[in-house]
Design an enzyme around this catalytic site. Structure first.
Site, PDB file in Angstrom:
ATOM      1  CD  GLU A  65      -2.366   1.114   3.091  1.00 21.53           C
ATOM      2  OE1 GLU A  65      -1.543   0.616   4.063  1.00 21.53           O
ATOM      3  OE2 GLU A  65      -3.516   1.794   3.149  1.00 21.53           O
ATOM      4  CG  ASN A 108      -4.669   4.127   0.483  1.00 15.79           C
ATOM      5  OD1 ASN A 108      -4.057   3.553  -0.105  1.00 15.79           O
ATOM      6  ND2 ASN A 108      -4.613   3.913   1.795  1.00 15.79           N
ATOM      7  CE  LYS A 119      -7.157   1.194   3.750  1.00 19.59           C
ATOM      8  NZ  LYS A 119      -5.899   1.540   4.426  1.00 19.59           N
ATOM      9  CD  GLU A 122      -5.280   4.659   5.693  1.00 19.72           C
ATOM     10  OE1 GLU A 122      -5.855   4.425   4.741  1.00 19.72           O
ATOM     11  OE2 GLU A 122      -4.757   4.044   6.449  1.00 19.72           O
ATOM     12  CB  CYS A 153      -4.048  -1.637   4.735  1.00 15.05           C
ATOM     13  SG  CYS A 153      -3.352  -1.782   6.254  1.00 15.05           S
ATOM     14  CG  ASN A 201       2.075   1.347   4.825  1.00 16.75           C
ATOM     15  OD1 ASN A 201       3.410   1.882   4.772  1.00 16.75           O
ATOM     16  ND2 ASN A 201       1.513   1.327   3.712  1.00 16.75           N
TER      17      ASN A 201
HETATM   18  N1  CDV Z   1      -3.047   1.433   6.511  1.00 10.76           N
HETATM   19  C1  CDV Z   1      -3.922   0.688   7.425  1.00 10.76           C
HETATM   20  O1  CDV Z   1      -5.056   0.570   6.720  1.00 10.76           O
HETATM   21  N2  CDV Z   1      -3.521   0.435   8.627  1.00 10.76           N
HETATM   22  C2  CDV Z   1      -4.333  -0.091   9.592  1.00 10.76           C
HETATM   23  C3  CDV Z   1      -3.902   0.196  10.936  1.00 10.76           C
HETATM   24  C4  CDV Z   1      -4.225   1.782  11.307  1.00 10.76           C
HETATM   25  C5  CDV Z   1      -4.763  -0.381  12.001  1.00 10.76           C
HETATM   26  C6  CDV Z   1      -4.578  -1.534   9.438  1.00 10.76           C
HETATM   27  O2  CDV Z   1      -5.540  -2.142   9.672  1.00 10.76           O
HETATM   28  O3  CDV Z   1      -3.300  -2.504   9.683  1.00 10.76           O
END
Ligand code: CDV
Length: 315
Positions: free
Chosen positions: A48, A108, A125, A144, A170, A195
């Protein structure tokens, strides 16, 4: 059952520092693309927001973020070489980046590029974690919800590269719904970049749970969706903030078939037999035979939890 071999690589990125240029990041991605191709990969999954540091950790204006971190075109001047190299090597890729759409909206985003360097799919996203307000007391931000809109194109699967491939990003991996929506399109493989910070800024979560929940969700989702999963992390210490890493390739059995060793740039590879997913789809997870959607209505009727619906039996 006839085997359906698919060379799958996941390319974890070590940290990208705020001062690192796009060209430096792209050079690291290119090196891993070459390695993935040399190991027989048809597709390499990148993380990501793979072209910049994980900038939602900083408070700034939206205009500044756009200038510094968003891509106005894809491919763009610095990313064209990824496409040229993909075509030359005959390898597709998944790439996450911050997108400004043609009508000026911020998402995103990830793209799926085939072995001829065509963008065959785009995902924006949907599950945006974090907050939109400034939290000066927090060790870092997770903005975000400030910098991105909720994705407007749903969870899709593309028939490409002799496979049915879905994408998410993510935080989506923690929710069962995206997996089921893509599994209902017959996905063989679901790709994602992430991430995940090692510290939860909202509550003092024991640090070991961060990796446990990463692997728990990926392995459970692979099994319950009867899909292969390629999950690529950004990892290590970015400007004092640690990201967990832990990139993996998971089989439809729920077993981890390849896993990174560290928190630096690293390619993992598996010659995935997509037919393994077919076996699960024809037996324990034969959706057409066994699903009961007439009992799943609350999933789309309710967002948050509501009243309990249980009543004593009347007969
Ligand atoms: N980039 C993300 O979506 N990170 C989230 C963190 C903030 C919990 C994740 O679900 O990994």
């Amino acid at each position: 059952m006839k085997k359906r071999p698919f060379g799958l690589a996941v390319a974890q990125l070590g940290p990208i520092q705020p001062q690192d240029t796009r060209a430096q990041c792209v050079a690291r991605l290119l090196a891993m693309m070459h390695e993935a191709a040399s190991r027989g990969a048809k597709l390499v999954v990148f993380p990501e927001l793979a072209l910049t540091t994980f900038f939602p950790r900083y408070w700034m204006t939206e205009e500044e973020a756009e200038q510094r971190y968003f891509e106005k075109t894809m491919p763009g001047p610095e990313t064209q070489i990824l496409f040229d190299t993909s075509k030359k090597l005959g390898i597709g890729f998944y790439l996450g980046y911050a997108e400004i759409s043609k009508d000026g909206r911020r998402f995103n985003t990830s793209i799926l590029v085939d072995t001829q360097a065509n963008i065959v799919g785009r995902y924006r996203k949907v599950h945006l974690p974090g907050h939109s307000d400034h939290k000066p007391q927090a060790p870092f931000q997770h903005l975000e919800k400030k910098y991105f809109e909720v994705g407007n194109e749903g969870f899709n699967v593309w028939e490409t590269m002799d496979a049915k491939i879905g994408m998410c990003i993510c935080n989506d991996r923690r929710w069962p719904e995206p997996w089921r929506v893509m599994a209902l399109q017959g996905a063989d493989l679901i790709t994602l970049g992430y991430n995940t910070p090692s510290v939860n800024i909202h509550w003092p979560e024991p640090s070991h749970l961060r990796m446990f929940h990463n692997l728990l969700t990926l392995q459970a989702a692979a099994y319950q969706s009867a899909v292969w999963v390629g999950a690529a992390a950004k990892a290590g210490v970015e400007d004092g903030s640690h990201l967990i890493g832990g990139s993996v390739i998971v089989a439809p059995s729920g077993e981890i078939m390849a896993q990174v060793q560290g928190v630096d740039d690293e390619v993992i590879f598996c010659m995935a037999d997509l037919a393994m997913g077919d076996t699960f789809k024809q037996h324990v997870f034969n959706y057409a035979a066994h699903r009961r959607p007439e009992h799943y209505g609350l999933i789309t009727e309710r967002v948050g939890a509501g009243p309990a619906l249980g009543k004593p039996p009347v007969d």
